[in-house]
Write an enzyme that holds these catalytic residues in place. Structure first.
Site, PDB file in Angstrom:
ATOM      1  N   HIS A 131     -50.503 -10.534  41.073  1.00 18.33           N
ATOM      2  CA  HIS A 131     -51.228  -9.291  40.807  1.00 18.33           C
ATOM      3  C   HIS A 131     -51.468  -8.551  42.112  1.00 18.33           C
ATOM      4  O   HIS A 131     -51.445  -9.131  43.202  1.00 18.33           O
ATOM      5  CB  HIS A 131     -52.561  -9.563  40.098  1.00 18.33           C
ATOM      6  N   CYS A 132     -51.673  -7.222  41.998  1.00 23.56           N
ATOM      7  CA  CYS A 132     -52.115  -6.421  43.138  1.00 23.56           C
ATOM      8  C   CYS A 132     -53.506  -5.897  42.781  1.00 23.56           C
ATOM      9  O   CYS A 132     -54.232  -6.547  42.028  1.00 23.56           O
ATOM     10  CB  CYS A 132     -51.119  -5.305  43.445  1.00 23.56           C
ATOM     11  N   MET A 133     -53.898  -4.745  43.294  1.00 23.90           N
ATOM     12  CA  MET A 133     -55.259  -4.276  43.071  1.00 23.90           C
ATOM     13  C   MET A 133     -55.534  -3.866  41.632  1.00 23.90           C
ATOM     14  O   MET A 133     -56.650  -4.001  41.141  1.00 23.90           O
ATOM     15  CB  MET A 133     -55.566  -3.101  44.003  1.00 23.90           C
TER      16      MET A 133
ATOM     17  N   ARG B 244     -52.665  -4.066  38.997  1.00 26.09           N
ATOM     18  CA  ARG B 244     -51.608  -4.464  38.068  1.00 26.09           C
ATOM     19  C   ARG B 244     -51.433  -5.975  38.009  1.00 26.09           C
ATOM     20  O   ARG B 244     -51.394  -6.648  39.034  1.00 26.09           O
ATOM     21  CB  ARG B 244     -50.268  -3.850  38.489  1.00 26.09           C
TER      22      ARG B 244
END
Length: 457
Positions: free
Chosen positions: A26-28, A30
């Site tokens: 995951h990113c911030m 998504r």
């Protein structure tokens, strides 16, 4: 069942179940899922699920669920599947059909353009570093804001804050080298050594071709190339090395070969590249003025839609390394602001309660600079408001370029970026945000949205 548990279970089911999952990351905003067979995922079902603001098909299946929530959902999915976050499924456990589907997916990825693949690789290197860059950047900005307000920087507690805020930037070459080797399938610690070599203070004691070396010359571009070369040399040496001595001689030969190449070739070449990019961008912004700011800000949101904006991270960091600030970030930050203005206009005009609820939930983080929930949940599905948001952003970007605003750190945007603005231009940056809000609103209200567009959302 908690909301995050329910979301994780539902998303997993819509993605084809645990058996179809290859990797969780995951990113911030998504959740990024690597699937064994893309065709088993129910994209339409995912888009309709409450809490999902958008779905992006790329090398990974990217499900936009917003900041904070994404961390919790990823953790719950990790519990459900037994996969560590960022850990790949064991390829030996795949069936013949799953291996064939995975090969097909990999072949599809190979057919993408080299430039897009390059930007995605850069994104994969820097995305894991973003939480640390955000934390350190905000601490640094707050400490420097206090210094500008008259606080003595020599006080012990200020020195502690400056340590917390600056330590990641002092070690960034090591972290980037580690992630680069990991991304290209090498041994991460060898990539970290590449970063250590190129940023070591001991370089000041070494002269090549009659000139003393400068620590950090070539910046992160040099580290990325050196760490990539580490993986290439390591893999080729390992092919011919006897198993009995592989653990000793493969890393030894790799470090010696790439170390010398780094000092004699990579540092000078990367230095020229770094100087060309950073000085070229500054010259473009200074000479292009209004037009440069408008174009850069207006075209930023389309980059975000496909996740390629992370490829700009090393450019921001090189600008900070060269000039102690990045003038590019304040311009690009207008993209999210234009979108906030567009979303408010839609909220005012629409009678669609579902759309209003999405905007109410996503607008607060939009003001703080995280625009993906609004983009995937509101403007992009509607179509025309996405374009008017870009137009609003271009007006704010033009203003930021004329005012020569810049930021001392990265990882945040919107109102959250204010403490990081350099040269005391906090008000100028804030006015640029307001301009983007206003014009994003006006363009969208005037000709960007009709309530009939909201049918089916």
């Amino acid at each position: 069942m908690k909301k995050e548990q329910r979301m994780a279970a539902e998303i997993l089911e819509q993605a084809g179940g645990k058996g179809n999952l290859q990797r969780i990351a995951h990113c911030m905003t998504r959740l990024r899922l690597s699937l064994k067979d893309d065709s088993k995922a129910d994209l339409a079902g995912l888009k309709q699920f409450d809490g999902v603001m958008g779905v992006v098909e790329d090398e990974t299946l990217q499900i936009v669920i917003g900041p904070g929530t994404v961390n919790k959902v990823a953790a719950e999915m990790s519990q459900l599947t037994g996969f560590g976050i960022g850990e790949d499924a064991n390829a030996d456990d795949l069936t013949f059909e799953e291996k064939a589907a995975l090969d097909k997916q990999n072949m599809k990825a190979k057919n993408r353009t080299p430039f897009k693949n390059f930007l995605r690789k850069l994104g994969n290197i820097f995305i894991p570093l973003i939480p640390g860059l955000v934390a350190s950047g905000v601490i640094n900005g707050g400490a420097n804001f206090a210094v500008n307000a008259g606080v003595d920087p020599e006080q012990n507690w200020m020195q502690i804050l400056l340590l917390f805020g600056g330590v990641i930037f002092a070690s960034l070459g090591i972290l980037v080298g580690w992630n680069t080797s990991k991304e290209f399938g090498g041994t991460p610690v060898l990539g970290a050594i590449a970063g250590m070599i190129l940023f070591s203070p001991q370089l000041e004691n070494i002269a090549i071709f009659g000139e003393e070396l400068t620590p950090g010359r070539g910046g992160l571009f040099g580290v990325i190339f050196a760490a990539w070369l580490m993986t290439v040399v390591e893999k080729n040496v390992r092919k011919v090395m006897w198993n009995a001595v592989d653990i000793i001689f493969t890393p030894l030969i790799t470090v010696l070969v790439v170390g010398f190449v780094s000092l004699f070739a990579i540092m000078p070449a990367a230095g020229l590249l770094s100087d060309g990019i950073t000085k070229g961008l500054i010259a473009l912004i200074e000479t292009g003025g209004v037009l440069a700011g408008a174009v850069l800000a207006g075209f930023f949101l389309p980059l975000v839609t496909v996740g390629l904006h992370h490829g700009l991270t090393p450019i921001h960091l090189e600008l900070i390394n060269a000039f102690n600030e990045t003038a590019l970030l304040t311009i690009l930050a207008m993209g999210g602001a234009g979108q906030v203005g567009a979303a408010i206009a839609i909220y005012v005009k629409t009678k669609n309660k579902h759309l209003k609820n999405i905007i109410k939930g996503a607008a607060p983080v939009g003001f703080l600079g995280i625009g993906e929930p609004l983009m995937y949940g509101v403007t992009l599905p509607l179509g025309r408001p996405f374009l008017t948001a870009c137009l609003g952003a271009s007006i704010g970007g033009a203003f930021q370029a004329v005012m020569n605003t810049a930021a001392a750190g990265i990882g945040v945007s919107g109102l959250s970026l204010i403490p990081l603005i350099t040269n005391g231009q906090y008000i100028s940056y804030f006015l640029g945000l307001v301009i983007s809000y206003v014009f994003g609103f006006l363009f969208t209200y005037a000709f960007g949205f009709k309530d009939s567009m909201a049918d089916g959302i």
